[in-house]
Design an enzyme around this catalytic site. Structure first.
Site, PDB file in Angstrom:
ATOM      1  N   HIS A   1      -2.974   7.770   6.451  1.00  0.00           N
ATOM      2  CA  HIS A   1      -3.206   6.474   5.813  1.00  0.00           C
ATOM      3  C   HIS A   1      -4.601   5.982   6.182  1.00  0.00           C
ATOM      4  O   HIS A   1      -5.350   5.529   5.317  1.00  0.00           O
ATOM      5  CB  HIS A   1      -2.134   5.478   6.249  1.00  0.00           C
TER       6      HIS A   1
ATOM      7  N   CYS B  54       0.792  -1.228   0.000  1.00  0.00           N
ATOM      8  CA  CYS B  54       0.000   0.000   0.000  1.00  0.00           C
ATOM      9  C   CYS B  54       0.827   1.282   0.000  1.00  0.00           C
ATOM     10  O   CYS B  54       0.262   2.376  -0.084  1.00  0.00           O
ATOM     11  CB  CYS B  54      -0.958  -0.005   1.182  1.00  0.00           C
TER      12      CYS B  54
ATOM     13  N   HIS C 108     -10.022   1.942   0.142  1.00  0.00           N
ATOM     14  CA  HIS C 108      -8.563   1.807   0.196  1.00  0.00           C
ATOM     15  C   HIS C 108      -8.088   1.319  -1.169  1.00  0.00           C
ATOM     16  O   HIS C 108      -8.250   0.157  -1.522  1.00  0.00           O
ATOM     17  CB  HIS C 108      -8.179   0.823   1.292  1.00  0.00           C
TER      18      HIS C 108
END
Length: 398
Positions: A291, A158, A326
């Site tokens: 995040h 990620c 996400h």
């Protein structure tokens, strides 16, 4: 080389819009793109996702593509690249070298899982199987434009797209390229969805980053790219500067394969490095795009890391994953573009889905109006294995 690294183009595709205009509109209206599964062929209908609101065929029509093979990851990437390169005026190439650095992890898995049975029994779909790996996805995007002197892929889960931005800046600083087009692209696949489900970190409802009652993330997809060059290069080309990449940092806490360390050490170090490179103090940061996945682990440890960095004076913080989902490997670039839009239009991207303060965490911003002028914005992306990155984007007028 001490010349500033500036940003002269940005393009984005995500669940909240195709292009900058739609994305900004969704941000201002607090409009989430998370909804029931539509395009992914999966039996797991219980998990809401942030899909780009276009089928593969619709994206091919927008791009004028008739040839095969293509993948969803590469199609989204082409759309974002087109917008970024058009804005920067580099679509038809430049006089000097121009690199493409793209972050992805899933790559062409959408076609691999679709045609794997054909691969086992015949050779009719091997062209699609050959687009499986991350590098092939990037090559498909590069071939669309035919103007890049070098092409490379980054896969650090990620944090991939944010690390692509960092690598592109380092290529410029080391004089290996004049211009770097950097970012990432990632589509949702069954492999993707099932993998996160096996980790038991998917929410069956709208995700709630930094909320006491958070229950996991909503998977998303998207693509975003930025055009980086030195300030001198931008002036020479007559390109408009839309932001400055003033600092960046990467650190690995190597704590666990998927979980972040209890004190957020990797995140803390990445943010500290970014501040040091930018020559800024924590007080100079006006907003942090966190995040903020909505998982039990991340939101606590990122909160601890943020509290360590900013101690008693926390800037405005929010996670935009309640809107986009996400987007995993693309998230760093998607959110960096959101940060650029925030700077340009002086808005705070809202933390959609939040209602209840965490027992041990930050209180995110849910309104779009900043408390002052936005000058410096920090953007965080943290990957599996503890590969954590942070960048700082500053107003070009400073």
């Amino acid at each position: 080389m001490n010349d500033r690294i500036v940003i002269t183009g940005m393009g984005v595709v995500s669940a909240i819009g195709v292009g900058k205009k739609e994305t900004l509109q969704s941000l201002c209206q607090k409009q989430t793109g998370i909804a029931d599964v539509c395009y992914l062929k999966t039996g797991h209908k219980e998990f809401p996702v942030g899909e780009v609101k276009l089928s593969d065929e619709q994206m091919k029509d927008l791009l004028g593509i008739v040839k095969e093979p293509t993948t969803r990851t590469s199609l989204m990437g082409m759309l974002a690249l087109q917008e970024a390169m058009d804005e920067a005026g580099v679509t038809n190439g430049v006089d000097g070298p121009m690199a493409l650095v793209s972050g992805t992890t899933v790559g062409g898995m959408d076609k691999s899982e679709q045609f794997y049975q054909d691969y086992l029994s015949n050779n009719l779909r091997n062209d699609y199987i050959n687009t499986h790996d991350c590098g092939a996805t990037t090559e498909l995007m590069a071939d669309r434009f035919g103007v890049f002197s070098s092409v490379t892929s980054i896969s650090t889960a990620c944090s991939s797209a944010l690390n692509a931005i960092i690598l592109g800046a380092n290529l410029i600083r080391s004089r290996r390229t004049d211009i770097a087009v950097v970012g990432g692209s990632e589509c949702i696949t069954k492999f993707h969805l099932n993998g996160f489900n096996s980790l038991m970190i998917l929410d069956t409802r709208q995700c709630k980053p930094f909320d006491e009652n958070r229950a996991g993330l909503n998977l998303g997809e998207g693509a975003s790219f930025l055009v980086l060059e030195t300030e001198e290069s931008a002036k020479r080309r007559g390109a408009k500067v839309i932001g400055v990449l003033s600092g960046y940092g990467n650190a690995c806490d190597a704590f666990h394969q998927t979980a972040t360390s209890d004190d957020g050490e990797g995140a803390f170090l990445a943010m500290q490095k970014a501040l040091a490179m930018a020559g800024l103090s924590p007080d100079d940061i006006d907003y942090v795009n966190a995040h903020g996945t909505g998982t039990l682990n991340n939101d606590v440890t990122e909160s601890r890391a943020l509290m360590r960095v900013f101690s008693g004076k926390m800037p405005l913080v929010s996670s935009t994953k309640g809107m986009t989902g996400h987007t995993t490997s693309a998230s760093g670039a998607v959110e960096a573009t959101i940060c650029l839009l925030a700077l340009r239009h002086q808005i705070i991207p809202p933390n959609v889905g939040w209602s209840t303060p965490m027992t041990e965490g930050i209180v995110p911003a849910v309104e779009t109006t900043p408390t002052g002028v936005l000058r410096h914005i920090m953007c965080n992306s943290f990957g599996f294995g503890g590969n954590d990155s942070s960048i700082i984007i500053s107003n070009n007028e400073l």
